[in-house]
Every structure is written in C-alpha cells, then in structure tokens.
Design a protein around this motif. Structure first.
Motif, mmCIF file in Angstrom:
data_model
loop_
_atom_site.group_PDB
_atom_site.id
_atom_site.type_symbol
_atom_site.label_atom_id
_atom_site.label_comp_id
_atom_site.label_asym_id
_atom_site.label_seq_id
_atom_site.Cartn_x
_atom_site.Cartn_y
_atom_site.Cartn_z
ATOM 1 N N ARG A 38 -12.994 -18.099 -23.522
ATOM 2 C CA ARG A 38 -12.994 -17.207 -22.283
ATOM 3 C C ARG A 38 -11.630 -16.617 -21.678
ATOM 4 O O ARG A 38 -11.548 -15.515 -21.305
ATOM 5 C CB ARG A 38 -13.995 -17.986 -21.501
ATOM 6 N N VAL A 39 -10.776 -17.858 -21.673
ATOM 7 C CA VAL A 39 -9.663 -17.561 -21.041
ATOM 8 C C VAL A 39 -8.845 -16.450 -21.940
ATOM 9 O O VAL A 39 -7.973 -15.631 -21.504
ATOM 10 C CB VAL A 39 -8.754 -18.725 -20.898
ATOM 11 N N GLY A 40 -8.769 -16.649 -23.212
ATOM 12 C CA GLY A 40 -8.235 -15.855 -24.030
ATOM 13 C C GLY A 40 -8.646 -14.184 -23.759
ATOM 14 O O GLY A 40 -7.975 -13.359 -23.695
ATOM 15 N N SER A 41 -9.922 -14.130 -23.831
ATOM 16 C CA SER A 41 -10.554 -12.854 -23.516
ATOM 17 C C SER A 41 -10.066 -12.335 -22.247
ATOM 18 O O SER A 41 -9.754 -11.060 -21.945
ATOM 19 C CB SER A 41 -11.934 -12.679 -23.647
ATOM 20 N N LEU A 42 -10.220 -13.175 -21.333
ATOM 21 C CA LEU A 42 -9.784 -12.727 -19.739
ATOM 22 C C LEU A 42 -8.310 -12.451 -19.783
ATOM 23 O O LEU A 42 -7.912 -11.560 -19.069
ATOM 24 C CB LEU A 42 -10.154 -13.826 -18.767
ATOM 25 N N GLN A 43 -7.405 -13.209 -20.390
ATOM 26 C CA GLN A 43 -6.249 -12.855 -20.332
ATOM 27 C C GLN A 43 -5.743 -11.583 -20.932
ATOM 28 O O GLN A 43 -4.942 -10.603 -20.582
ATOM 29 C CB GLN A 43 -5.386 -13.987 -21.093
ATOM 30 N N GLN A 44 -6.724 -11.388 -21.920
ATOM 31 C CA GLN A 44 -6.435 -9.951 -22.714
ATOM 32 C C GLN A 44 -6.915 -8.750 -21.769
ATOM 33 O O GLN A 44 -6.186 -7.726 -21.381
ATOM 34 C CB GLN A 44 -7.100 -9.806 -23.997
ATOM 35 N N ALA A 45 -7.816 -8.911 -21.076
ATOM 36 C CA ALA A 45 -8.603 -7.946 -20.078
ATOM 37 C C ALA A 45 -7.387 -7.998 -18.995
ATOM 38 O O ALA A 45 -7.579 -6.833 -18.482
ATOM 39 C CB ALA A 45 -9.940 -8.506 -19.521
ATOM 40 N N LEU A 46 -6.637 -8.695 -18.574
ATOM 41 C CA LEU A 46 -5.776 -8.829 -17.395
ATOM 42 C C LEU A 46 -4.710 -8.028 -17.392
ATOM 43 O O LEU A 46 -4.288 -7.466 -16.602
ATOM 44 C CB LEU A 46 -5.355 -10.180 -17.115
ATOM 45 N N THR A 47 -4.413 -7.674 -18.722
ATOM 46 C CA THR A 47 -3.306 -6.582 -18.907
ATOM 47 C C THR A 47 -3.613 -5.323 -18.467
ATOM 48 O O THR A 47 -2.765 -4.254 -18.539
ATOM 49 C CB THR A 47 -2.925 -6.704 -20.619
ATOM 50 N N GLY A 48 -5.004 -5.122 -18.470
ATOM 51 C CA GLY A 48 -5.487 -3.660 -18.273
ATOM 52 C C GLY A 48 -5.862 -3.549 -16.954
ATOM 53 O O GLY A 48 -6.241 -2.375 -16.392
ATOM 54 N N VAL A 49 -5.464 -4.511 -15.967
ATOM 55 C CA VAL A 49 -5.907 -4.368 -14.557
ATOM 56 C C VAL A 49 -4.663 -3.719 -13.693
ATOM 57 O O VAL A 49 -3.589 -4.169 -13.980
ATOM 58 C CB VAL A 49 -5.981 -5.953 -13.911
ATOM 59 N N THR A 50 -5.023 -2.961 -12.987
ATOM 60 C CA THR A 50 -4.016 -2.382 -12.035
ATOM 61 C C THR A 50 -4.268 -2.665 -10.721
ATOM 62 O O THR A 50 -5.401 -2.514 -10.117
ATOM 63 C CB THR A 50 -4.025 -0.821 -12.051
ATOM 64 N N TYR A 51 -3.296 -3.327 -10.000
ATOM 65 C CA TYR A 51 -3.577 -3.800 -8.576
ATOM 66 C C TYR A 51 -3.146 -2.587 -7.710
ATOM 67 O O TYR A 51 -2.624 -1.719 -7.909
ATOM 68 C CB TYR A 51 -2.394 -4.890 -8.515
ATOM 69 N N GLU A 52 -4.005 -2.812 -6.438
ATOM 70 C CA GLU A 52 -3.955 -1.906 -5.303
ATOM 71 C C GLU A 52 -3.035 -2.382 -4.027
ATOM 72 O O GLU A 52 -2.383 -1.694 -3.393
ATOM 73 C CB GLU A 52 -5.230 -1.527 -5.016
ATOM 74 N N LEU A 53 -2.939 -3.546 -4.055
ATOM 75 C CA LEU A 53 -2.084 -4.247 -2.900
ATOM 76 C C LEU A 53 -0.782 -4.834 -3.380
ATOM 77 O O LEU A 53 -0.459 -4.994 -4.657
ATOM 78 C CB LEU A 53 -3.025 -5.525 -2.165
ATOM 79 N N GLU A 54 0.083 -4.691 -2.174
ATOM 80 C CA GLU A 54 1.501 -5.025 -2.688
ATOM 81 C C GLU A 54 1.539 -6.515 -2.856
ATOM 82 O O GLU A 54 0.935 -7.337 -2.043
ATOM 83 C CB GLU A 54 2.274 -4.688 -1.521
ATOM 84 N N SER A 55 2.587 -7.153 -3.734
ATOM 85 C CA SER A 55 2.701 -8.538 -4.049
ATOM 86 C C SER A 55 3.070 -9.272 -2.737
ATOM 87 O O SER A 55 3.765 -8.519 -1.729
ATOM 88 C CB SER A 55 3.982 -8.616 -4.991
ATOM 89 N N ALA A 56 2.586 -10.434 -2.749
ATOM 90 C CA ALA A 56 2.841 -11.075 -1.045
ATOM 91 C C ALA A 56 2.726 -12.523 -1.527
ATOM 92 O O ALA A 56 2.587 -13.214 -2.456
ATOM 93 C CB ALA A 56 1.676 -10.725 -0.213
ATOM 94 N N VAL A 57 2.891 -13.066 -0.101
ATOM 95 C CA VAL A 57 2.888 -14.810 -0.095
ATOM 96 C C VAL A 57 1.316 -14.973 -0.392
ATOM 97 O O VAL A 57 0.479 -14.471 0.449
ATOM 98 C CB VAL A 57 3.399 -15.362 1.118
ATOM 99 N N LEU A 58 0.884 -16.126 -1.118
ATOM 100 C CA LEU A 58 -0.381 -16.266 -1.253
ATOM 101 C C LEU A 58 -0.681 -17.709 -0.815
ATOM 102 O O LEU A 58 0.015 -18.468 -1.150
ATOM 103 C CB LEU A 58 -0.899 -15.995 -2.561
ATOM 104 N N GLN A 59 -1.989 -17.697 -0.167
ATOM 105 C CA GLN A 59 -2.235 -19.270 -0.125
ATOM 106 C C GLN A 59 -2.510 -19.748 -1.354
ATOM 107 O O GLN A 59 -2.354 -21.076 -1.426
ATOM 108 C CB GLN A 59 -3.425 -19.215 1.074
ATOM 109 N N GLY A 60 -3.240 -19.213 -2.252
ATOM 110 C CA GLY A 60 -3.546 -19.736 -3.542
ATOM 111 C C GLY A 60 -4.902 -20.233 -3.651
ATOM 112 O O GLY A 60 -5.383 -20.327 -4.677
ATOM 113 N N ASP A 61 -5.520 -20.980 -2.673
ATOM 114 C CA ASP A 61 -6.809 -21.292 -2.778
ATOM 115 C C ASP A 61 -7.671 -21.287 -1.267
ATOM 116 O O ASP A 61 -7.995 -22.176 -0.705
ATOM 117 C CB ASP A 61 -6.733 -22.738 -3.104
#
Length: 299
Positions: free
Chosen positions: A164-187
C-alpha cells in the motif's frame, strides 16, 4: 509498582526522574498525577500549574532542543501555543531522558472542536520561516521506518501495508499541491489542541515540520471522520480555515497516506503496548475492504 507503564518506564523510574527534574528547577513533585503515558510520560504537578513531559531514554536530544527553540519563537510572536514553563531552563536531561516543562491549562470536559483549531492552524501556515531548521515532511519515509520496526503483525498484513505504501508513494508523484509550503504542526487534531479561556491553542510540537499545508488539513478531516466527530465538525473547520481539502484532487492520496501513517505508527508501538494490536488489525481489515467510514477507537 514495578511493571512498566506506557512510555517504557516503571512507576519508580518515572517518579525518580520526576523528582530530580523538579528539584533542578525548584518545583515540588509531591502528589503529581500521571496524565498520559504513551511515547512520553506526561505528568501534572499538584503544587504548581505545570506539566512535566519525560521522554524515553534514547529520544533524540537535538530534536527536543529544536522543539524548545521553536516553541520559544512561537511564544515571542504571541502565537496561540501552550507555553513552556521557564523556557530558558529547558530542556533538562536526566539520565539520558529529555525533560520539558509546560504551563498547565485547566480543561473542560469537552475537547476543542475542529472549527476552533482552524484559526491557529491558519496563522501557523502563514508564518515566515522560523529561526530553527525544520525537517521537510516525508510521510512515506516515516511509514517505512515504522514498518521496519513492526514485530506483532502477520506476514500477510505486513505485505499489504508495504504494498500500500509503495502504491501511494507512486501516486504521490502525480499530486499537484495548491497551497504554498509552510510551517506544519505535523499532527493537528482534537488531542493536540487545548482550551485557553475563549480561544484554542495548539500543543505537542514533536512533529513540527516544513511542507505542504494540505497534510495538516487532511489530518483534521481523518480525525473527524474516523473518531466520531462527524461531517459537521469537519465542515465547520473547512469553513473557518477557508479551504476544503476534500474538494482538492489530491485528497484521496493524502487521506490514504495519513491513515496508513496512523496505523503503522501504532503497529510499531504494539511491540511494547500489545493492547493496541487488536485495534490496529481491525483498521487494517477496514482498509482491505475499502471501508472509509469505519469508526476507529482512539489508541
């Protein structure tokens, strides 16, 4: 009491560490109360409005120093965070255990609603780069790290999670983000926010990172859906934040990765906390049959 409590300590070990940490800063540990004891022992003092957080031996001290510096920066900005108690004295290190001290905020019986988390999270995502080097968020690496340490699952369950993580990691390469990179709380979630009078403040900065805000936002959605808060709670959050991650094309990939991270993290802890195992396996069964509405029990 000599049996290990959650967090890997025995009661006597925890009490000794607590006494020594309190002595170092002039506090009294008499009648202290264990509030939480998973990765860390979190203890409320009776003598002062202070919470003491004792990390496992072997916790990365550099990361604890980073967290303290980061929270001091937030405090200087007036950001809505649970404040450190005597930040200039931290972190303490007692027999290899990093110890931090926090101001205790009395809480009502009900958790902070998701809608109230939106404002501090939105402010966090708008901050400039902090004067602290934050790691870039890498969820796939964190999942694989957890998978490597799991000893309690069957081989077919491990194979499913690895695939599952292998498939999702591959799918993640096709994701285009809309928001600007930022400081994240993380959880960010209901358990990592507290009431402070009429406002909500964020806490537990151990997962702070730099990356895409979509990761923080999908965490809120997962917690609302999986832990019984419901659609109304999430909709109030999305409206208050001003952006609905579920309407973004990349949402399914990040949703599935966030849920996988939550499962594998708890599966890795089940070696020392076997009571978690049945819930972890129930969640895996739910993923296998595609049950996105399965209610999860908090671990």
């Amino acid at each position: 009491m000599t049996a290990p409590i959650h967090g890997g300590f025995t009661y006597d070990q925890m009490q000794d560490l607590l006494n020594r940490a309190c002595t170092a800063v002039g506090l009294d540990a008499t009648d202290a109360e264990l509030m939480r004891g998973q990765t860390n022992a979190v203890i409320r003092l009776a003598s002062e409005p202070v919470v003491v957080k004792i990390a496992r031996n072997g916790t990365n001290l550099q990361e604890v120093h980073r967290t303290v510096r980061f929270v001091r920066w937030l405090m200087d900005l007036g950001f809505p965070t649970v404040p450190l108690y005597r930040p200039e004295a931290q972190p303490l290190v007692i027999d290899g255990h990093p110890v931090t001290l926090w101001t205790y905020l009395p809480q009502p019986r009900y958790p902070v609603p998701a809608g109230a988390i939106a404002k501090p999270l939105n402010v966090l995502h708008s901050l400039s780069q902090p004067p602290v080097a934050l790691d870039p968020l890498n969820v796939c690496a964190a999942i694989r790290h957890s998978l490597d340490s799991i000893t309690t699952l069957r081989q077919d369950e491990l194979d499913f999670l690895n695939n599952r993580v292998g498939s999702l990691q591959q799918a993640l390469t096709g994701v285009t983000y809309e928001l600007e990179s930022a400081v994240l709380q993380g959880d960010p979630q209901h358990g990592n926010a507290l009431h402070d009078g009429e406002r909500a403040v964020l806490c537990d900065w151990d997962s702070v990172a730099f990356g895409q805000p979509e990761w923080d936002l999908v965490t809120i959605e997962v917690h609302c859906r999986r832990f019984g808060y419901g659609t109304r709670h999430y909709n109030q959050f999305a409206e208050a934040y001003g952006w609905d991650v579920t309407q973004w094309p990349g949402y399914p990939v990040l949703r599935d990765l966030r849920e996988l991270r939550m499962i594998t993290t708890n599966a890795s802890k089940a070696t020392h906390e076997p009571a978690k195992l049945s819930e972890v396996q129930r969640r895996i069964d739910g993923l296998r049959c595609g049950d996105l509405g399965q209610r999860w029990n908090i671990l």
